[in-house]
Design an enzyme around this catalytic site. Structure first.
Site, short mmCIF file in Angstrom:
data_model
loop_
_atom_site.label_atom_id
_atom_site.label_comp_id
_atom_site.label_asym_id
_atom_site.label_seq_id
_atom_site.Cartn_x
_atom_site.Cartn_y
_atom_site.Cartn_z
CG ASN A 7 -1.81 1.21 1.29
OD1 ASN A 7 -1.40 2.33 1.02
ND2 ASN A 7 -3.07 0.99 1.66
CD GLU A 35 -4.70 4.49 0.89
OE1 GLU A 35 -5.28 5.59 1.06
OE2 GLU A 35 -3.97 3.97 1.74
CE1 TYR A 108 -6.79 0.64 1.40
CE2 TYR A 108 -7.90 2.07 -0.18
CZ TYR A 108 -7.31 1.87 1.06
OH TYR A 108 -7.26 2.91 1.96
CG ASP A 148 -4.49 -1.94 3.64
OD1 ASP A 148 -4.75 -2.63 4.64
OD2 ASP A 148 -4.51 -0.70 3.64
CG ASN A 150 -7.60 -1.05 6.02
OD1 ASN A 150 -6.83 -0.54 6.83
ND2 ASN A 150 -7.87 -0.51 4.85
CG ASP A 245 0.33 4.92 5.89
OD1 ASP A 245 0.46 4.48 4.73
OD2 ASP A 245 -0.77 5.29 6.36
CG HIS A 246 0.37 0.31 4.48
ND1 HIS A 246 -0.42 -0.75 4.90
CD2 HIS A 246 -0.44 1.40 4.53
CE1 HIS A 246 -1.63 -0.32 5.18
NE2 HIS A 246 -1.67 0.98 4.96
#
Length: 255
Positions: A7, A35, A108, A148, A150, A245-246
């Site tokens: 991501n 993303e 995603y 991802d 989540n 951030d991943h």
């Protein structure tokens, strides 16, 4: 075969942070990206179409939002943009490439962290997606669903699990859904086939010093059909550089 999932939280921002320089040094056969936060028309620079790869993008209708991509060294027999559900496809969340006996997906999953409405959409997707996954399991093809998701499945998959049990991504309903995915539905968490260690995270909040303290969550997976379980050779999370951030998840298969 090496497969990478990442991501990027904005493919153009990740490019500026060196993602494509790093990718060129890898031996990946397939790369799944989530993303992208861009329209394909905005990605005309050759950097977004790396040499040696067939590149496919599935954008969200909303500019600067969501979007997935898939790069493959071998040209797929077929590429499917979207899952066939308008509410999902309008957000660019599912891209499938078919290669002989193995199909690979860049997925995603929704985040519900922004509020009740988004969490409800996430639950709605999960309710529809599980029967879809069970149908895939009944088919003759193996699947590798990268992305991802989540959701942190178990307490081992996030640092502060006790204080996050009422937070999207570690809700009881979400964890129970993952229990079904890796239980009765028959899918396998490829990373955990070869790595059972704690503190193996792929996402860190930008708040505080989460990255520095490794206060993370494992949200990125390569979910495989059981026929591929014995084909998993190794797995790693790349953290020497930060592209978003991943962190990229790399898994090697005997395919």
């Amino acid at each position: 075969m090496q497969i990478i999932t990442a991501n990027l939280n904005g493919i153009r921002a990740a490019a500026k942070k060196g993602f494509f320089t790093w990718l060129a040094q890898q031996n990946a056969d397939v790369v799944c990206i989530q993303e992208t936060k861009a329209q394909e028309s905005q990605l005309i620079d050759p950097i977004f179409h790396p040499g040696g790869y067939h590149c496919y993008y599935h954008d969200a209708e909303k500019k600067g939002y969501s979007g997935v991509a898939l790069y493959a060294r071998q040209k797929p027999e077929k590429v499917i943009k979207g899952i066939g559900w308008s509410e999902i496809d309008s957000e660019g969340r599912y891209l499938e490439a078919r290669f002989g006996s193995v199909n690979i997906v860049s997925l995603y999953m929704h985040s519900g962290s922004s509020g009740v409405e988004r969490q409800t959409l996430k639950f709605d997707f999960m309710d529809k997606f599980m029967p879809y996954l069970r149908e895939l399991q009944q088919g003759s093809k193996d699947y590798i669903i990268c992305g991802d998701w989540n959701i942190a499945h178990k307490a081992i998959d996030l640092k502060n699990w006790r204080s996050n049990q009422k937070r999207s991504g570690f809700l009881p309903e979400e964890r129970a859904w993952m229990d079904e995915l890796f239980g009765p539905a028959g899918f396998v968490d490829a990373f955990r086939v070869v790595n059972q260690e704690a503190e193996q995270y792929t996402w860190w909040s930008n708040r505080g010093r989460a990255w520095d303290n490794n206060t993370g969550w494992r949200l990125d997976y390569q979910v495989i059909t059981p026929g591929l379980k014995d084909k998993v050779l190794g797995a790693s999370i790349y953290k020497d550089e930060r592209f978003s951030d991943h962190a990229p998840l790399l898994i090697d298969y005997a395919l």
